[in-house]
Structures are given as C-alpha cells and as structure tokens.
Motif scaffolding. Structure first.
Motif, PDB file in Angstrom:
ATOM      1  N   VAL A 126       4.820   5.480 -45.853  1.00  0.00           N
ATOM      2  CA  VAL A 126       5.259   5.006 -47.173  1.00  0.00           C
ATOM      3  C   VAL A 126       6.780   4.961 -47.259  1.00  0.00           C
ATOM      4  O   VAL A 126       7.375   3.930 -47.592  1.00  0.00           O
ATOM      5  CB  VAL A 126       4.693   5.895 -48.294  1.00  0.00           C
ATOM      6  CG1 VAL A 126       5.291   5.498 -49.639  1.00  0.00           C
ATOM      7  CG2 VAL A 126       3.173   5.814 -48.336  1.00  0.00           C
ATOM      8  N   ALA A 127       7.420   6.094 -46.963  1.00  0.00           N
ATOM      9  CA  ALA A 127       8.851   6.241 -47.236  1.00  0.00           C
ATOM     10  C   ALA A 127       9.732   5.451 -46.277  1.00  0.00           C
ATOM     11  O   ALA A 127      10.842   5.048 -46.654  1.00  0.00           O
ATOM     12  CB  ALA A 127       9.234   7.722 -47.186  1.00  0.00           C
ATOM     13  N   CYS A 128       9.252   5.230 -45.049  1.00  0.00           N
ATOM     14  CA  CYS A 128      10.082   4.566 -44.044  1.00  0.00           C
ATOM     15  C   CYS A 128       9.672   3.120 -43.769  1.00  0.00           C
ATOM     16  O   CYS A 128      10.521   2.316 -43.380  1.00  0.00           O
ATOM     17  CB  CYS A 128      10.043   5.343 -42.729  1.00  0.00           C
ATOM     18  SG  CYS A 128      10.589   7.054 -42.860  1.00  0.00           S
ATOM     19  N   ASP A 129       8.385   2.791 -43.965  1.00  0.00           N
ATOM     20  CA  ASP A 129       7.910   1.461 -43.594  1.00  0.00           C
ATOM     21  C   ASP A 129       7.587   0.554 -44.777  1.00  0.00           C
ATOM     22  O   ASP A 129       7.742  -0.662 -44.664  1.00  0.00           O
ATOM     23  CB  ASP A 129       6.664   1.586 -42.701  1.00  0.00           C
ATOM     24  CG  ASP A 129       6.978   2.230 -41.363  1.00  0.00           C
ATOM     25  OD1 ASP A 129       8.144   2.140 -40.927  1.00  0.00           O
ATOM     26  OD2 ASP A 129       6.072   2.828 -40.769  1.00  0.00           O
ATOM     27  N   ILE A 130       7.123   1.106 -45.881  1.00  0.00           N
ATOM     28  CA  ILE A 130       6.801   0.279 -47.051  1.00  0.00           C
ATOM     29  C   ILE A 130       7.973   0.243 -48.022  1.00  0.00           C
ATOM     30  O   ILE A 130       8.503  -0.829 -48.349  1.00  0.00           O
ATOM     31  CB  ILE A 130       5.542   0.790 -47.784  1.00  0.00           C
ATOM     32  CG1 ILE A 130       4.329   0.824 -46.861  1.00  0.00           C
ATOM     33  CG2 ILE A 130       5.248  -0.101 -49.002  1.00  0.00           C
ATOM     34  CD1 ILE A 130       3.074   1.400 -47.506  1.00  0.00           C
ATOM     35  N   HIS A 131       8.393   1.401 -48.470  1.00  0.00           N
ATOM     36  CA  HIS A 131       9.359   1.476 -49.556  1.00  0.00           C
ATOM     37  C   HIS A 131      10.692   0.774 -49.276  1.00  0.00           C
ATOM     38  O   HIS A 131      11.199   0.052 -50.145  1.00  0.00           O
ATOM     39  CB  HIS A 131       9.613   2.941 -49.934  1.00  0.00           C
ATOM     40  CG  HIS A 131      10.748   3.119 -50.888  1.00  0.00           C
ATOM     41  ND1 HIS A 131      11.903   3.782 -50.550  1.00  0.00           N
ATOM     42  CD2 HIS A 131      10.926   2.692 -52.163  1.00  0.00           C
ATOM     43  CE1 HIS A 131      12.737   3.759 -51.577  1.00  0.00           C
ATOM     44  NE2 HIS A 131      12.167   3.113 -52.554  1.00  0.00           N
ATOM     45  N   PRO A 132      11.311   0.924 -48.086  1.00  0.00           N
ATOM     46  CA  PRO A 132      12.621   0.289 -47.899  1.00  0.00           C
ATOM     47  C   PRO A 132      12.596  -1.227 -48.063  1.00  0.00           C
ATOM     48  O   PRO A 132      13.623  -1.832 -48.401  1.00  0.00           O
ATOM     49  CB  PRO A 132      12.986   0.673 -46.454  1.00  0.00           C
ATOM     50  CG  PRO A 132      12.242   1.937 -46.204  1.00  0.00           C
ATOM     51  CD  PRO A 132      10.939   1.767 -46.930  1.00  0.00           C
ATOM     52  N   LEU A 133      11.442  -1.850 -47.850  1.00  0.00           N
ATOM     53  CA  LEU A 133      11.361  -3.305 -47.923  1.00  0.00           C
ATOM     54  C   LEU A 133      11.149  -3.818 -49.338  1.00  0.00           C
ATOM     55  O   LEU A 133      11.183  -5.030 -49.572  1.00  0.00           O
ATOM     56  CB  LEU A 133      10.240  -3.797 -47.005  1.00  0.00           C
ATOM     57  CG  LEU A 133      10.465  -3.454 -45.519  1.00  0.00           C
ATOM     58  CD1 LEU A 133       9.248  -3.803 -44.688  1.00  0.00           C
ATOM     59  CD2 LEU A 133      11.703  -4.154 -44.980  1.00  0.00           C
ATOM     60  N   ASN A 134      10.925  -2.911 -50.300  1.00  0.00           N
ATOM     61  CA  ASN A 134      10.888  -3.349 -51.706  1.00  0.00           C
ATOM     62  C   ASN A 134      11.906  -2.585 -52.538  1.00  0.00           C
ATOM     63  O   ASN A 134      11.816  -2.544 -53.755  1.00  0.00           O
ATOM     64  CB  ASN A 134       9.471  -3.221 -52.291  1.00  0.00           C
ATOM     65  CG  ASN A 134       8.918  -1.814 -52.249  1.00  0.00           C
ATOM     66  OD1 ASN A 134       9.266  -0.991 -53.091  1.00  0.00           O
ATOM     67  ND2 ASN A 134       8.062  -1.518 -51.283  1.00  0.00           N
ATOM     68  N   ASN A 135      12.895  -2.032 -51.868  1.00  0.00           N
ATOM     69  CA  ASN A 135      13.940  -1.278 -52.549  1.00  0.00           C
ATOM     70  C   ASN A 135      14.828  -2.214 -53.372  1.00  0.00           C
ATOM     71  O   ASN A 135      15.062  -3.372 -52.992  1.00  0.00           O
ATOM     72  CB  ASN A 135      14.768  -0.521 -51.507  1.00  0.00           C
ATOM     73  CG  ASN A 135      15.739   0.453 -52.141  1.00  0.00           C
ATOM     74  OD1 ASN A 135      16.850   0.090 -52.475  1.00  0.00           O
ATOM     75  ND2 ASN A 135      15.324   1.694 -52.302  1.00  0.00           N
ATOM     76  N   LEU A 136      15.359  -1.704 -54.463  1.00  0.00           N
ATOM     77  CA  LEU A 136      16.167  -2.519 -55.377  1.00  0.00           C
ATOM     78  C   LEU A 136      17.336  -3.183 -54.671  1.00  0.00           C
ATOM     79  O   LEU A 136      17.604  -4.360 -54.871  1.00  0.00           O
ATOM     80  CB  LEU A 136      16.682  -1.648 -56.529  1.00  0.00           C
ATOM     81  CG  LEU A 136      17.648  -2.307 -57.518  1.00  0.00           C
ATOM     82  CD1 LEU A 136      16.966  -3.453 -58.265  1.00  0.00           C
ATOM     83  CD2 LEU A 136      18.194  -1.275 -58.511  1.00  0.00           C
ATOM     84  N   ARG A 137      18.037  -2.462 -53.806  1.00  0.00           N
ATOM     85  CA  ARG A 137      19.231  -3.055 -53.195  1.00  0.00           C
ATOM     86  C   ARG A 137      18.868  -4.178 -52.233  1.00  0.00           C
ATOM     87  O   ARG A 137      19.646  -5.129 -52.071  1.00  0.00           O
ATOM     88  CB  ARG A 137      20.065  -1.983 -52.503  1.00  0.00           C
ATOM     89  CG  ARG A 137      19.425  -1.277 -51.338  1.00  0.00           C
ATOM     90  CD  ARG A 137      20.399  -0.289 -50.724  1.00  0.00           C
ATOM     91  NE  ARG A 137      19.796   0.418 -49.594  1.00  0.00           N
ATOM     92  CZ  ARG A 137      20.478   1.182 -48.756  1.00  0.00           C
ATOM     93  NH1 ARG A 137      21.778   1.344 -48.938  1.00  0.00           N
ATOM     94  NH2 ARG A 137      19.888   1.784 -47.749  1.00  0.00           N
ATOM     95  N   VAL A 138      17.691  -4.111 -51.593  1.00  0.00           N
ATOM     96  CA  VAL A 138      17.248  -5.204 -50.739  1.00  0.00           C
ATOM     97  C   VAL A 138      16.976  -6.443 -51.575  1.00  0.00           C
ATOM     98  O   VAL A 138      17.418  -7.560 -51.239  1.00  0.00           O
ATOM     99  CB  VAL A 138      15.984  -4.790 -49.965  1.00  0.00           C
ATOM    100  CG1 VAL A 138      15.368  -5.978 -49.240  1.00  0.00           C
ATOM    101  CG2 VAL A 138      16.318  -3.678 -48.977  1.00  0.00           C
ATOM    102  N   LEU A 139      16.279  -6.269 -52.690  1.00  0.00           N
ATOM    103  CA  LEU A 139      15.956  -7.410 -53.552  1.00  0.00           C
ATOM    104  C   LEU A 139      17.208  -7.984 -54.198  1.00  0.00           C
ATOM    105  O   LEU A 139      17.322  -9.204 -54.377  1.00  0.00           O
ATOM    106  CB  LEU A 139      14.937  -6.979 -54.606  1.00  0.00           C
ATOM    107  CG  LEU A 139      13.608  -6.455 -54.044  1.00  0.00           C
ATOM    108  CD1 LEU A 139      12.655  -6.099 -55.177  1.00  0.00           C
ATOM    109  CD2 LEU A 139      12.974  -7.460 -53.094  1.00  0.00           C
ATOM    110  N   GLN A 140      18.155  -7.115 -54.544  1.00  0.00           N
ATOM    111  CA  GLN A 140      19.419  -7.605 -55.096  1.00  0.00           C
ATOM    112  C   GLN A 140      20.200  -8.407 -54.059  1.00  0.00           C
ATOM    113  O   GLN A 140      20.838  -9.412 -54.391  1.00  0.00           O
ATOM    114  CB  GLN A 140      20.265  -6.433 -55.603  1.00  0.00           C
ATOM    115  CG  GLN A 140      19.750  -5.817 -56.890  1.00  0.00           C
ATOM    116  CD  GLN A 140      20.578  -4.635 -57.348  1.00  0.00           C
ATOM    117  OE1 GLN A 140      21.201  -3.944 -56.534  1.00  0.00           O
ATOM    118  NE2 GLN A 140      20.571  -4.377 -58.638  1.00  0.00           N
ATOM    119  N   PHE A 141      20.148  -7.993 -52.792  1.00  0.00           N
ATOM    120  CA  PHE A 141      20.826  -8.744 -51.729  1.00  0.00           C
ATOM    121  C   PHE A 141      20.198 -10.129 -51.580  1.00  0.00           C
ATOM    122  O   PHE A 141      20.898 -11.139 -51.460  1.00  0.00           O
ATOM    123  CB  PHE A 141      20.746  -7.970 -50.415  1.00  0.00           C
ATOM    124  CG  PHE A 141      21.515  -8.614 -49.294  1.00  0.00           C
ATOM    125  CD1 PHE A 141      22.858  -8.340 -49.106  1.00  0.00           C
ATOM    126  CD2 PHE A 141      20.892  -9.502 -48.425  1.00  0.00           C
ATOM    127  CE1 PHE A 141      23.577  -8.947 -48.075  1.00  0.00           C
ATOM    128  CE2 PHE A 141      21.596 -10.110 -47.391  1.00  0.00           C
ATOM    129  CZ  PHE A 141      22.946  -9.827 -47.221  1.00  0.00           C
TER     130      PHE A 141
END
Length: 218
Positions: free
Chosen positions: A105-120
């Motif tokens: 969850v914390a390393c493979d799923i969550h980073p790809l829907n993190n706010l800063r990724v979507l903002q980028f």
C-alpha cells in the motif's frame, strides 16, 4: 500528552491517517498540528515546516526533541518505543508478511495517487482530469487485486489482515480504501479488503482517526 507527542497532520492525508490509527491503537495521547496541503499554496512548503521536514510532506511526528518523518518509519518507531498493543506479530515470518502488506500500500499504491504527483500532472504537463483519474484508478486496481489475492491466499488472514487483532497492515489498508472511494473506484472486486475495513472501522481507534473526525476537517 504522552512524552510530548505532536503529530503534524492533514485531515485527508492517507499517510497521516495511518499514523493516527497507530497512535490510537497504542492508546497514546498526542496533539495534532494541522498542515493544510492546499491552502496558501500548500502550508507544507512554508519555511518553518520545511525546516522541520525537508521533504515538505506529512506526517511528521515530534516526540520531545526528536523529529520523525515517513509514516511507516514513524509506526515502526512507535512499535519499538511503546510495545503495548503491538502492530507487528511476534514471529519473524508474521512480521515479514505484515510489512509486505503494508509496503504494498504505502510504497506501490499510495505514491502514484499522491497529491504532489497529481499536481505535477496538472501544473507541469497539463494532463486532462479524466486521464489523471484513470492513472490513479489503474494503479489502485493493480495494487488492490494483488492485496486481495495475498489476503485470500493466506491462512494468516483473520478478522484483520493478520489474525484476530489489527496491526500495521490495517493501518495502511483503511486509509487507502478511503482514497479509493474519493476517486470512485468500484470496490466490489475486493470483498476481503472491504470486510477487513468494516471490522477496523468498528473499532474506536480507527473511528477516531477518520478524516472527517479531525480538528482541521473541512
């Protein structure tokens, strides 16, 4: 307050949500210092907070003079310093299994829907909203399918991710399912995840950690 535990948190951050659950499961008293990730251009970028956490992310936990970052590292620290109501099993194999579930969850799923990724995607590449949403949903589906299979395929899965008591993996699972609902992901293919989530949210420690129950909730 337990030895001056202070959690820098944003009500809707799933990483901060994990730590709130862990603190609650261990029965620790702590204060919340809200850090709004959108307001004022993102309060996590303010100089005072950036000096505290150079990654400019939440959560950050201050324990006396010690400053800790990264949700899984914080939860492991709490496990070592406050061994009551353990978040990890007593055997090496069980601990490895629970860590694998949590890291999925914390390393493979969550980073790809993190706010800063979507903002980028939005600010730098002008990716349209439907394409951004499909990116999020694709990686959630991929991760949840693997997690569902891992849980269904193990005799160690019980009422919770590992046995009869909630732990580190549950701390990660519940916030990610909250995120999934925000993006309108169909959760019907993941009945085991939803069953475990229901059992977790029936507990006061999880209920108190819900985003809507935080002092900075909008």
């Amino acid at each position: 307050m337990e030895d001056g535990l202070k959690l820098y948190s944003y009500w809707r951050s799933s990483a901060a949500y994990r730590v709130r659950i862990g603190l609650n499961l261990k029965g620790l008293d702590y204060s919340i210092a809200p850090v709004h990730l959108v307001r004022d251009g993102g309060q996590q970028h303010a100089p005072d907070y950036a000096a505290l956490n150079p990654q400019e992310l939440v959560p950050t936990l201050r324990h006396g003079e010690r400053v800790l970052t990264q949700s899984l590292a914080i939860l492991e620290y709490l496990e070592e310093v406050y061994p009551q109501s353990p978040l990890l099993p007593g055997d090496a194999g069980g601990r490895a299994r629970v860590r694998a579930l949590a890291q999925l969850v914390a390393c493979d799923i969550h980073p790809l829907n993190n706010l800063r990724v979507l903002q980028f995607f939005d600010h730098e590449w002008n990716v349209p909203q439907p394409e951004r949403d499909e990116w999020v949903l694709h990686w959630m589906r991929t991760g949840f399918a693997a997690l569902e299979a891992m849980l269904v395929g193990s005799f160690d899965t019980g009422r919770f991710c590992h046995g009869a008591e909630p732990g580190l993996a549950d701390c990660c699972l519940v916030p990610q399912l909250y995120n999934a609902r925000r993006f309108h992901l169909d959760l019907n293919p993941y009945p085991t995840l939803c069953r475990i989530e229901e059992a977790c949210l029936a507990l006061p420690a999880f209920d108190a950690a819900r985003p809507e129950n935080q002092p900075d909730a909008i």
